[in-house]
Design a protein around this motif. Structure first.
Motif, PDB file in Angstrom:
ATOM      1  N   LEU A  85      56.317  -5.200  47.302  1.00  0.00           N
ATOM      2  CA  LEU A  85      57.134  -4.059  47.741  1.00  0.00           C
ATOM      3  C   LEU A  85      57.527  -4.165  49.210  1.00  0.00           C
ATOM      4  CD1 LEU A  85      55.121  -1.155  46.023  1.00  0.00           C
ATOM      5  CD2 LEU A  85      57.416  -1.946  45.413  1.00  0.00           C
ATOM      6  N   GLU A  86      57.083  -5.258  49.847  1.00  0.00           N
ATOM      7  CA  GLU A  86      57.326  -5.504  51.267  1.00  0.00           C
ATOM      8  C   GLU A  86      56.633  -4.464  52.154  1.00  0.00           C
ATOM      9  OE1 GLU A  86      61.500  -5.969  51.983  1.00  0.00           O
ATOM     10  OE2 GLU A  86      61.697  -7.674  50.620  1.00  0.00           O
ATOM     11  N   ASN A  87      55.557  -3.858  51.625  1.00  0.00           N
ATOM     12  CA  ASN A  87      54.720  -2.968  52.432  1.00  0.00           C
ATOM     13  C   ASN A  87      53.626  -3.822  53.076  1.00  0.00           C
ATOM     14  OD1 ASN A  87      56.167  -0.709  51.534  1.00  0.00           O
ATOM     15  ND2 ASN A  87      54.793  -0.404  49.774  1.00  0.00           N
ATOM     16  N   TYR A  88      54.022  -4.572  54.098  1.00  0.00           N
ATOM     17  CA  TYR A  88      53.139  -5.608  54.619  1.00  0.00           C
ATOM     18  C   TYR A  88      51.917  -5.041  55.337  1.00  0.00           C
ATOM     19  CZ  TYR A  88      57.245  -8.403  53.557  1.00  0.00           C
ATOM     20  OH  TYR A  88      58.303  -8.988  52.906  1.00  0.00           O
ATOM     21  N   THR A  89      52.098  -3.925  56.008  1.00  0.00           N
ATOM     22  CA  THR A  89      50.951  -3.316  56.694  1.00  0.00           C
ATOM     23  C   THR A  89      49.883  -2.898  55.685  1.00  0.00           C
ATOM     24  OG1 THR A  89      52.366  -2.508  58.480  1.00  0.00           O
ATOM     25  CG2 THR A  89      50.199  -1.450  58.211  1.00  0.00           C
ATOM     26  N   GLU A  90      50.341  -2.198  54.610  1.00  0.00           N
ATOM     27  CA  GLU A  90      49.392  -1.791  53.566  1.00  0.00           C
ATOM     28  C   GLU A  90      48.784  -3.005  52.872  1.00  0.00           C
ATOM     29  OE1 GLU A  90      52.324  -0.615  54.060  1.00  0.00           O
ATOM     30  OE2 GLU A  90      52.338   1.577  53.992  1.00  0.00           O
ATOM     31  N   ALA A  91      49.639  -4.054  52.673  1.00  0.00           N
ATOM     32  CA  ALA A  91      49.147  -5.260  52.010  1.00  0.00           C
ATOM     33  C   ALA A  91      48.059  -5.923  52.855  1.00  0.00           C
ATOM     34  CB  ALA A  91      50.285  -6.232  51.756  1.00  0.00           C
ATOM     35  N   TYR A  92      48.260  -5.952  54.175  1.00  0.00           N
ATOM     36  CA  TYR A  92      47.268  -6.549  55.062  1.00  0.00           C
ATOM     37  C   TYR A  92      45.976  -5.737  55.061  1.00  0.00           C
ATOM     38  CZ  TYR A  92      44.915  -8.147  59.267  1.00  0.00           C
ATOM     39  OH  TYR A  92      43.973  -8.623  60.147  1.00  0.00           O
ATOM     40  N   GLN A  93      46.103  -4.404  55.072  1.00  0.00           N
ATOM     41  CA  GLN A  93      44.921  -3.542  55.046  1.00  0.00           C
ATOM     42  C   GLN A  93      44.129  -3.732  53.748  1.00  0.00           C
ATOM     43  OE1 GLN A  93      46.686   0.299  55.624  1.00  0.00           O
ATOM     44  NE2 GLN A  93      46.776   0.111  57.874  1.00  0.00           N
ATOM     45  N   ASP A  94      44.855  -3.830  52.646  1.00  0.00           N
ATOM     46  CA  ASP A  94      44.187  -4.027  51.358  1.00  0.00           C
ATOM     47  C   ASP A  94      43.474  -5.372  51.301  1.00  0.00           C
ATOM     48  OD1 ASP A  94      44.979  -1.573  50.292  1.00  0.00           O
ATOM     49  OD2 ASP A  94      46.862  -2.374  49.536  1.00  0.00           O
ATOM     50  N   ALA A  95      44.142  -6.418  51.782  1.00  0.00           N
ATOM     51  CA  ALA A  95      43.537  -7.748  51.755  1.00  0.00           C
ATOM     52  C   ALA A  95      42.310  -7.806  52.663  1.00  0.00           C
ATOM     53  CB  ALA A  95      44.563  -8.794  52.175  1.00  0.00           C
ATOM     54  N   SER A  96      42.409  -7.159  53.810  1.00  0.00           N
ATOM     55  CA  SER A  96      41.264  -7.128  54.732  1.00  0.00           C
ATOM     56  C   SER A  96      40.085  -6.387  54.115  1.00  0.00           C
ATOM     57  CB  SER A  96      41.669  -6.459  56.055  1.00  0.00           C
ATOM     58  OG  SER A  96      42.707  -7.189  56.683  1.00  0.00           O
ATOM     59  N   LYS A  97      40.392  -5.279  53.424  1.00  0.00           N
ATOM     60  CA  LYS A  97      39.346  -4.509  52.760  1.00  0.00           C
ATOM     61  C   LYS A  97      38.684  -5.345  51.663  1.00  0.00           C
ATOM     62  CE  LYS A  97      37.210  -0.572  51.652  1.00  0.00           C
ATOM     63  NZ  LYS A  97      36.298   0.139  52.561  1.00  0.00           N
ATOM     64  N   ALA A  98      39.512  -6.080  50.911  1.00  0.00           N
ATOM     65  CA  ALA A  98      38.979  -6.930  49.845  1.00  0.00           C
ATOM     66  C   ALA A  98      38.045  -7.988  50.418  1.00  0.00           C
ATOM     67  CB  ALA A  98      40.120  -7.586  49.078  1.00  0.00           C
ATOM     68  N   GLN A  99      38.458  -8.596  51.534  1.00  0.00           N
ATOM     69  CA  GLN A  99      37.623  -9.611  52.175  1.00  0.00           C
ATOM     70  C   GLN A  99      36.316  -8.998  52.689  1.00  0.00           C
ATOM     71  OE1 GLN A  99      38.767 -11.268  56.062  1.00  0.00           O
ATOM     72  NE2 GLN A  99      38.596 -13.313  55.131  1.00  0.00           N
ATOM     73  N   TYR A 100      36.409  -7.816  53.247  1.00  0.00           N
ATOM     74  CA  TYR A 100      35.226  -7.118  53.763  1.00  0.00           C
ATOM     75  C   TYR A 100      34.229  -6.830  52.648  1.00  0.00           C
ATOM     76  CZ  TYR A 100      32.384  -3.266  55.567  1.00  0.00           C
ATOM     77  OH  TYR A 100      31.337  -2.463  55.923  1.00  0.00           O
ATOM     78  N   LEU A 101      34.766  -6.518  51.464  1.00  0.00           N
ATOM     79  CA  LEU A 101      33.910  -6.188  50.320  1.00  0.00           C
ATOM     80  C   LEU A 101      33.392  -7.422  49.583  1.00  0.00           C
ATOM     81  CD1 LEU A 101      35.899  -3.139  48.877  1.00  0.00           C
ATOM     82  CD2 LEU A 101      33.679  -3.067  50.017  1.00  0.00           C
ATOM     83  N   GLY A 102      33.831  -8.618  50.053  1.00  0.00           N
ATOM     84  CA  GLY A 102      33.273  -9.836  49.489  1.00  0.00           C
ATOM     85  C   GLY A 102      34.229 -10.680  48.670  1.00  0.00           C
ATOM     86  N   TYR A 103      35.480 -10.270  48.556  1.00  0.00           N
ATOM     87  CA  TYR A 103      36.426 -11.061  47.768  1.00  0.00           C
ATOM     88  C   TYR A 103      36.890 -12.261  48.590  1.00  0.00           C
ATOM     89  CZ  TYR A 103      39.944 -11.922  44.171  1.00  0.00           C
ATOM     90  OH  TYR A 103      40.681 -12.464  43.144  1.00  0.00           O
ATOM     91  N   ASN A 104      37.059 -13.395  47.920  1.00  0.00           N
ATOM     92  CA  ASN A 104      37.451 -14.627  48.609  1.00  0.00           C
ATOM     93  C   ASN A 104      38.968 -14.646  48.822  1.00  0.00           C
ATOM     94  OD1 ASN A 104      37.430 -17.168  49.766  1.00  0.00           O
ATOM     95  ND2 ASN A 104      37.354 -18.247  47.791  1.00  0.00           N
ATOM     96  N   VAL A 105      39.416 -14.104  49.945  1.00  0.00           N
ATOM     97  CA  VAL A 105      40.845 -14.051  50.279  1.00  0.00           C
ATOM     98  C   VAL A 105      41.187 -15.258  51.148  1.00  0.00           C
ATOM     99  CG1 VAL A 105      42.699 -12.695  51.320  1.00  0.00           C
ATOM    100  CG2 VAL A 105      40.756 -11.534  50.220  1.00  0.00           C
TER     101      VAL A 105
END
Length: 651
Positions: A616-636
């Motif tokens: 959706l080109e919501n890059y800020t939200e996409a970055y926040q989501d990816a960072s959260k996933a990495q913080y929770l242990g997902y291999n990003v």
């Protein structure tokens, strides 16, 4: 003149009892002894606090019951009338616990123990009210609370219905007793009827309360008159109405498997009657499962026929000795009436003959006269020799010390399904049901070779049962031997072509083999046979999404799952993925957000949402989501995070 004198004595005795109870002597206080019993019982049942769900109905009525997840009036009725083994009372407590604590086996076990402690208090209250004998009340309550045969009703989560039934049963009896023999207030009469209704909707065995009221009248020598019968009419009307509604709804279209003739059932019922009585006195070789008595050349084994004469002899003795004490006939009658519905006189499609939980309430009928008799012997020094009184004391000490230990040990078998079925096989080494269910438990524990060994033994014992081929097929699937699994599922379908789980499980086998068309065909057939089969909709939706690229059909399946289970996070996540692959990122984000309300710390969900926001080109939200996933242990991947950081303008 004699009658007047007798009344005067009774009055003086009652007055003395009040004076004694008023003395500040905690050792003579009823609550002191009850407190000890409650503390010992609580610690004796501690092993249950770490128990798991059993695959002996717990999974069927609880963990795999979609109605539990949504507490509603419709689900109360549906669960009680359509799912065997689920009562209205049990459903309400389970659904409430699930909505507060989630599907936590420890919570369900703890609450069963708490209910048992409440029932223990009620037993003491009732027996002390009936007898005014502290020693007899203490003995009866202690045996009720700590007898190892009563562990099943507490340790088995599905036994909740028996705990609730007993709770309301006792409350109803207490209120009836207070109404009839104390103040005649209509409030207690009304409460007795209400509690009676609650008892029935908690467990069908509650219907026995109506006739037991006559036993209380008999015990207390009530005068037989019109009122005595008229006041029971509401109980019997309520009993008939509730039983008719529940039984017709749940069993109206069921074909019972009649194993025994009517005459044979009388002999079997007599055996069960004596068996439960015997186990009260000698609680050895207890089992969660007592198999049916098998016929030999079309006839029951000869030893069984002796039990009907013994039962009739005991009934005759109870009637004869009731001339000396009404308590004997009261206790025998209470036991007979409360155990009666589970003696298999009515044919029932069941793989077991008896169960320990059946004695949870009925043993009270035997305990009361035994306890009062023991108390009478021990407390009357002049009437009985020191030897007899010493023997009574020895029996009390043996049971008093032994029961907490025995109950602790019995609680241990309810730790998990493997422990429970192993206990059954220790007593009945050729029991096919035990091998079958243990194989499932071993399979879930990852012990596949041991599970396969149990499956082979089960089919050896009974090569005509569909479920055993199904179980072995599941083990083969888990071992990666899909062709062998398909062979077993096909054998099962030859026996029962309408068993939906064969199609579902065979669909899994074909999916693992990469046969997409046959996989979808089998899942579809399973759904045709059971339109509420959530797992089939889920699996078919995943196949539509990942392998068939039929995203609209996948979305339909996941929508059906969410309709059946509104809190199903996996369905919401997979529907989001279907929308994402379809190119509809907006709806993908919406479904991921819905799923995150159920599982806010799911790392994969945050990552998938990041991908949809990227689309959706919501890059800020996409970055926040990816960072959260990495913080929770997902291999990003670092390159993805760097790309998002640049697009979002983050330094």
């Amino acid at each position: 003149m004699k009658k007047a004198k007798s009344k005067k004595k009774a009055h003086v005795h009652h007055h003395q009892s009040k004076e004694q109870s008023a003395q500040f002597d905690f050792v003579k206080s009823p609550w002191f002894y009850l407190g000890i019993i409650l503390v010992v019982t609580y610690f004796s049942f501690q092993p249950l606090f770490e128990g798991e769900f059993s695959n002996w109905d717990d999974t069927r009525v609880l963990t795999h019951n979609p109605l539990i997840t949504n507490l509603s009036f419709d689900n109360v009725l549906n669960s009680a009338t359509k799912i065997k083994g689920v009562s209205i009372g049990a459903y309400l407590t389970w659904a409430t616990e699930y909505n507060i604590y989630g599907m936590d086996a420890n919570i369900f076990h703890k609450h069963n123990v708490y209910l048992h402690l409440i029932n223990t208090i009620l037993v003491f209250w009732m027996i002390f009210g009936f007898s005014k004998n502290l020693m007899a009340s203490t003995i009866t309550t202690a045996v009720f609370a700590l007898h190892p045969m009563h562990v099943e009703a507490v340790g088995w989560i599905t036994g909740r219905s028996w705990l609730l039934c007993t709770l309301f049963y006792l409350l109803s009896l207490i209120c009836y007793y207070k109404y009839v023999f104390h103040d005649k207030k209509i409030l207690f009469y009304t409460l007795s009827i209400i509690f009676f209704a609650f008892s029935i909707v908690s467990q069908g065995a509650g219907i026995t309360l109506a006739p037991t009221l006559f036993l209380i009248d008999y015990l207390k020598e009530r005068k037989i008159n019109k009122r005595l019968f008229l006041e029971k009419i509401p109980y019997f009307i309520l009993m008939i109405l509730i039983v008719k509604v529940l039984m017709s709804a749940r069993y109206g279209e069921q074909d019972y498997i009649v194993t025994y003739t009517l005459i044979e059932r009388f002999f079997i019922a007599s055996y069960s009657f004596i068996f439960h009585m015997y186990k009260l006195l000698i609680p050895t070789d207890l089992s969660p499962f007592y198999p049916l008595i098998q016929k030999v050349d079309g006839s029951l084994p000869g030893w069984l026929y002796i039990y009907l004469p013994i039962a009739l002899l005991l009934a005759g003795l109870a009637i004869y000795f009731s001339r000396k004490s009404r308590l004997i006939l009261f206790g025998f009658g209470f036991y007979l009436i409360t155990i009666g519905p589970v003696l298999r006189l009515i044919p029932v499609d069941s793989p077991y003959l008896m169960a320990d939980r059946y004695t949870y309430l009925s043993h009270l009928g035997l305990l009361l006269p035994i306890s009062i008799g023991m108390a009478h012997v021990y407390q009357n020094k002049n009437q009985y020799s020191p030897l007899i009184r010493s023997l009574v004391l020895i029996v009390i000490l043996v049971f008093g010390i032994g029961m907490p230990v025995w109950s602790w040990e019995r609680c241990g078998i309810w730790k998990d399904s493997v422990s429970m079925w192993t206990d059954v096989l220790d007593k009945y080494p050729e029991e096919k049901v035990a091998y079958s269910n243990r194989s499932l438990a071993l399979g879930e524990a990852g012990k596949l070779k041991l599970a396969l060994k149990d499956c082979d033994k089960t089919i050896e014992l009974d090569p005509t049962s569909t479920r055993y081929y199904n179980n072995r097929g599941l083990i083969y699937n888990n071992l990666g031997q899909y062709d062998l699994a398909i062979v077993d599922f096909n054998k099962g379908l030859e026996i029962d072509p309408e068993y939906f789980k064969f199609f579902f499980n065979r669909g899994i086998s074909y999916s693992k083999k990469g046969d997409v068309d046959q996989t979808i065909k089998d899942y579809t057939k399973a759904i045709e046979l059971d339109s509420t089969y959530v797992e089939a909709y889920m699996n078919r939706g995943i196949v539509y999404t990942d392998k068939a690229a039929k995203y609209d059909l996948a979305i339909q399946d996941f929508t059906t799952v969410i309709t059946l289970q509104p809190d199903n996070m996996d369905a919401k996540m997979n529907m989001g993925l279907a929308y994402y692959k379809k190119g509809d990122n907006l709806n993908a984000v919406k479904n991921y957000n819905d799923a995150l309300t159920e599982a806010p710390d799911n790392s994969k969900l945050h990552y998938l949402k990041s991908l949809a926001n990227f689309g959706l080109e919501n890059y800020t939200e996409a970055y926040q989501d990816a960072s959260k996933a990495q913080y929770l242990g997902y291999n990003v991947e670092k390159s993805y995070l760097d790309q998002l950081k640049g697009l979002a303008g983050t330094i």
